[in-house]
Design an enzyme around this catalytic site. Structure first.
Site, PDB file in Angstrom:
ATOM      1  N   ASP A 131      32.428  51.915  34.424  1.00  0.00           N
ATOM      2  CA  ASP A 131      32.885  53.007  35.776  1.00  0.00           C
ATOM      3  C   ASP A 131      32.848  54.001  35.878  1.00  0.00           C
ATOM      4  O   ASP A 131      33.925  54.818  35.104  1.00  0.00           O
ATOM      5  CB  ASP A 131      34.543  52.068  36.201  1.00  0.00           C
ATOM      6  CG  ASP A 131      34.236  51.103  36.434  1.00  0.00           C
ATOM      7  OD1 ASP A 131      33.801  50.573  36.719  1.00  0.00           O
ATOM      8  OD2 ASP A 131      35.211  50.687  36.405  1.00  0.00           O
ATOM      9  N   GLU A 154      33.825  41.954  45.490  1.00  0.00           N
ATOM     10  CA  GLU A 154      34.662  42.003  44.198  1.00  0.00           C
ATOM     11  C   GLU A 154      36.093  42.679  44.022  1.00  0.00           C
ATOM     12  O   GLU A 154      36.327  44.472  44.979  1.00  0.00           O
ATOM     13  CB  GLU A 154      33.284  42.373  43.600  1.00  0.00           C
ATOM     14  CG  GLU A 154      32.331  41.931  43.181  1.00  0.00           C
ATOM     15  CD  GLU A 154      31.014  42.859  42.892  1.00  0.00           C
ATOM     16  OE1 GLU A 154      31.138  43.826  41.922  1.00  0.00           O
ATOM     17  OE2 GLU A 154      30.075  42.357  42.809  1.00  0.00           O
TER      18      GLU A 154
END
Length: 260
Positions: free
Chosen positions: A58, A47
């Protein structure tokens, strides 16, 4: 053309290792070398993160890597330029992961066409609502042979999971817990009821567990509940270690895969 993600899951039934890294980190031109080194060390799927200034899902490690990558000059056009010849060197499945805002600025149709042109297999956009995807983008993704991968969490109701599964054509990204990426508080593989509940639903797509997978033990445990697991923040930290890129990647991946 057959999608490489689909082929991977057909050929390898268990223990898949997917690794996330931020494009342009630690250095702007490290993107392709990291991809090739990951494949060399036995990673199954990669990814590639498209850095964004406001990455809501995140944790601090990936946020910092995004900040550095942006300062280094990473953009979506730059990433596409870096990857334009990637299929001359590797056939490993590649997924682009990021946020909707930069993709919309680039142009969604143009983005999908360019992704197909360079050989991208799937897209993860955590902040793209399922309803918007179904209404506006499904045909565009399908025309360009791009798997649209959606995330589910322990709080996602069964009906919603089934709806997501019906519009996913790659794998279901099973977020391990209600936290941001990079958590190492032990919750990553503790939600066995959640994993079992999803496993018993008979979904048409395989599942991959992510968020908080950071070492051999958590990877191995995740593989007991899904087809494989996704590692991001822990790998980003490994890239920041002293030593060569090649050695850091080799040491980290061997440590994850050993005896799994």
């Amino acid at each position: 053309m057959e999608n490489r993600i689909k082929t991977l899951f057909e050929q390898k039934p268990q223990g898949l290792l997917s690794v996330y890294f931020t494009a342009g980190y630690p250095n702007l031109e490290d993107t392709v070398p990291i991809i090739l080194e990951l494949e060399k060390n036995g990673v199954d799927l990669i990814e590639v993160g498209m850095p964004f200034s406001d990455p809501l899902a995140d944790g601090p490690t990936i946020q910092q890597s995004s900040e550095i990558a942006l300062r280094n000059g990473m953009t979506i056009p730059k990433l596409f330029e870096q990857l334009k010849n990637i299929r001359k060197h590797t056939q490993i499945p590649l997924v682009l992961m990021g946020y909707l805002n930069p993709v919309m600025q680039y142009g969604v149709e143009r983005f999908c066409q360019k992704a197909r042109e360079i050989g991208i297999d799937g897209i993860i956009l955590p902040d793209l609502p399922l309803s918007d995807y179904v209404r506006e983008y499904t045909e565009l993704f399908e025309q360009n042979n791009l798997s649209k991968i959606f995330l589910i969490t322990p709080q996602t109701p069964e009906q919603r999971i089934r709806e997501i599964d019906s519009h996913t054509n790659g794998f279901v990204y099973m977020v391990s817990s209600a936290s941001v990426t990079g958590s190492t508080n032990g919750q990553a593989v503790a939600n066995t009821d959640y994993f079992q509940r999803v496993g018993q639903m008979g979904l048409r797509n395989p599942g991959m567990i992510g968020f908080g997978i950071h070492n051999r033990d958590t990877f191995s445990q995740a593989c007991n509940h899904a087809r494989g697991a996704i590692i991001g923040s822990a790998f980003i930290k490994a890239l920041a270690q002293e030593g060569s890129l090649e050695q850091n990647i080799q040491t980290f991946i061997q440590g994850i895969k050993q005896e799994v």
